[in-house]
Design a protein around this motif. Structure first.
Motif, PDB file in Angstrom:
ATOM      1  N   ARG A  48       0.830  -1.209   0.000  1.00 51.85           N
ATOM      2  CA  ARG A  48       0.000   0.000   0.000  1.00 51.85           C
ATOM      3  C   ARG A  48       0.866   1.262   0.000  1.00 51.85           C
ATOM      4  NH1 ARG A  48      -5.446  -0.489   0.634  1.00 51.85           N
ATOM      5  NH2 ARG A  48      -6.217  -2.597   1.062  1.00 51.85           N
ATOM      6  N   GLU A  49       2.018   1.212   0.666  1.00 50.72           N
ATOM      7  CA  GLU A  49       2.908   2.370   0.650  1.00 50.72           C
ATOM      8  C   GLU A  49       3.495   2.588  -0.740  1.00 50.72           C
ATOM      9  OE1 GLU A  49       5.834   1.995   3.709  1.00 50.72           O
ATOM     10  OE2 GLU A  49       4.364   1.991   5.336  1.00 50.72           O
ATOM     11  N   LEU A  50       3.803   1.500  -1.449  1.00 43.57           N
ATOM     12  CA  LEU A  50       4.306   1.621  -2.826  1.00 43.57           C
ATOM     13  C   LEU A  50       3.209   2.176  -3.725  1.00 43.57           C
ATOM     14  CD1 LEU A  50       6.503   1.155  -4.931  1.00 43.57           C
ATOM     15  CD2 LEU A  50       5.646  -1.188  -5.197  1.00 43.57           C
ATOM     16  N   HIS A  51       1.997   1.694  -3.555  1.00 47.49           N
ATOM     17  CA  HIS A  51       0.851   2.170  -4.324  1.00 47.49           C
ATOM     18  C   HIS A  51       0.680   3.680  -4.136  1.00 47.49           C
ATOM     19  CE1 HIS A  51      -3.565   3.041  -4.626  1.00 47.49           C
ATOM     20  NE2 HIS A  51      -3.457   2.321  -5.735  1.00 47.49           N
ATOM     21  N   GLU A  52       0.843   4.151  -2.912  1.00 47.21           N
ATOM     22  CA  GLU A  52       0.714   5.582  -2.615  1.00 47.21           C
ATOM     23  C   GLU A  52       1.869   6.372  -3.218  1.00 47.21           C
ATOM     24  OE1 GLU A  52       0.449   8.536   1.315  1.00 47.21           O
ATOM     25  OE2 GLU A  52       0.371   6.353   1.551  1.00 47.21           O
ATOM     26  N   LEU A  53       3.088   5.824  -3.132  1.00 54.50           N
ATOM     27  CA  LEU A  53       4.262   6.498  -3.686  1.00 54.50           C
ATOM     28  C   LEU A  53       4.129   6.676  -5.196  1.00 54.50           C
ATOM     29  CD1 LEU A  53       7.223   7.546  -3.450  1.00 54.50           C
ATOM     30  CD2 LEU A  53       7.944   5.167  -3.796  1.00 54.50           C
ATOM     31  N   LEU A  54       3.600   5.653  -5.863  1.00 57.03           N
ATOM     32  CA  LEU A  54       3.482   5.695  -7.321  1.00 57.03           C
ATOM     33  C   LEU A  54       2.311   6.556  -7.797  1.00 57.03           C
ATOM     34  CD1 LEU A  54       4.213   1.930  -8.105  1.00 57.03           C
ATOM     35  CD2 LEU A  54       5.767   3.874  -8.385  1.00 57.03           C
ATOM     36  N   GLU A  55       1.512   7.030  -6.830  1.00 56.32           N
ATOM     37  CA  GLU A  55       0.363   7.900  -7.134  1.00 56.32           C
ATOM     38  C   GLU A  55      -0.575   7.249  -8.145  1.00 56.32           C
ATOM     39  OE1 GLU A  55       1.994  11.616  -8.339  1.00 56.32           O
ATOM     40  OE2 GLU A  55       2.710  12.149  -6.333  1.00 56.32           O
ATOM     41  N   VAL A  56      -0.883   5.957  -7.883  1.00 53.16           N
ATOM     42  CA  VAL A  56      -1.782   5.217  -8.765  1.00 53.16           C
ATOM     43  C   VAL A  56      -3.217   5.628  -8.465  1.00 53.16           C
ATOM     44  CG1 VAL A  56      -2.579   2.931  -9.463  1.00 53.16           C
ATOM     45  CG2 VAL A  56      -0.174   3.289  -8.841  1.00 53.16           C
TER      46      VAL A  56
ATOM     47  N   PRO B  84      -7.865   2.184  -7.097  1.00 55.34           N
ATOM     48  CA  PRO B  84      -7.817   1.737  -5.698  1.00 55.34           C
ATOM     49  C   PRO B  84      -6.916   0.514  -5.537  1.00 55.34           C
ATOM     50  CG  PRO B  84     -10.067   2.250  -6.336  1.00 55.34           C
ATOM     51  CD  PRO B  84      -9.245   2.295  -7.593  1.00 55.34           C
ATOM     52  N   TYR B  85      -6.253   0.444  -4.406  1.00 50.18           N
ATOM     53  CA  TYR B  85      -5.266  -0.624  -4.173  1.00 50.18           C
ATOM     54  C   TYR B  85      -5.874  -2.012  -4.339  1.00 50.18           C
ATOM     55  CZ  TYR B  85      -1.688  -3.457  -1.899  1.00 50.18           C
ATOM     56  OH  TYR B  85      -0.725  -4.396  -1.637  1.00 50.18           O
TER      57      TYR B  85
END
Length: 244
Positions: free
Chosen positions: A20-28, A31-32
């Motif tokens: 989830r932190e990677l998902h947030e960093l990549l600004e996708v 939804p996760y």
């Protein structure tokens, strides 16, 4: 190197990233819970490339989360085809180089050796106690007390209106047992009396590796021993306390 995202190590001492932190960093934008299964469609395998766990609840239901190995995290960054993805992938490459430096490899080797040594010491103590438990002196009294039913500390403590934690602490104070490596061991002068049986049970960790837990059970003879010992210290089971 400035930290772009937190990289931790799993139980196998491999670097991993919070999904989830990677998902947030990549600004996708997706939804996760929809994005991650789509990423798995590229051939990533649970237990090999990632492990699943539940994030701590912040008031609602816990969320499904994942720990990704660096190879998977790097490939996901490439799939995104974005500046954020490129930046994150370069960061992971630097983290991997640092992780594989001679100094870090040596440090991990020492850490593994220390962990294995600690496990070996506990296993030796468990084995010594099991051997002692199999060699109690036989008597007619012992034959009467022979029973297939073994009791956990939780069951015995319940008779006294106590928790297993409280009873274990009390027996430690009475110098019956001591704790090491998360396991309770009888002191040597009690180990060969036939009071306990110690068993090792295997279980599967979330990351797919196998671990083991040690459980100590009390025999009927051990239960009578505890009854006598506790009675000497003015501690009675609830059923007798109610009769007083």
């Amino acid at each position: 190197m400035e930290e772009l995202i937190k990289v931790e190590v799993n139980e196998s001492l491999e670097p991993v990233v919070n999904g989830r932190e990677l998902h947030e960093l990549l600004e996708v934008a997706t939804p996760y819970d929809k994005w991650f299964p789509r990423m798995c469609g590229y051939g990533f395998i649970g237990g090999t490339d990632f492990s699943t766990f539940l994030s701590e609840s912040t008031g609602g239901r816990p969320s499904t989360n994942h720990l990704l190995k660096l190879d998977m995290a790097k490939e996901i960054c490439m799939i995104q085809r974005s500046e954020k993805g490129k930046l994150a992938r370069q960061y992971f490459i630097q983290v991997e180089k640092d992780y594989n430096s001679p100094e870090k490899i040596m440090a991990r080797a020492l850490q593994i050796a220390e962990k294995e040594l600690a496990t070996l010491r506990i296993n030796n103590k468990v084995q010594a106690q099991q051997i002692a438990e199999l060699q109690p002196k036989a008597s007619y009294y012992d034959l009467i007390l022979q029973c297939k039913d073994l009791l956990s500390m939780t069951e015995i403590a319940k008779d006294y209106g106590m928790s297993a934690k409280g009873m274990n602490a009390l027996l430690h104070e009475l110098e019956v047992q001591y704790r090491q490596g998360g396991v309770w061991f009888l002191y040597a002068n009690y180990q060969d009396k036939g009071y306990t049986q110690t068993k090792t049970q295997n279980y599967n960790r979330p990351d797919g590796t196998q671990g083991s837990r040690v459980h100590t059970y009390w025999t009927q003879k051990g239960r009578l021993f505890l009854y006598g010992l506790l009675k000497e210290n003015a501690i009675l089971p609830m059923i007798e306390s109610e009769e007083v």
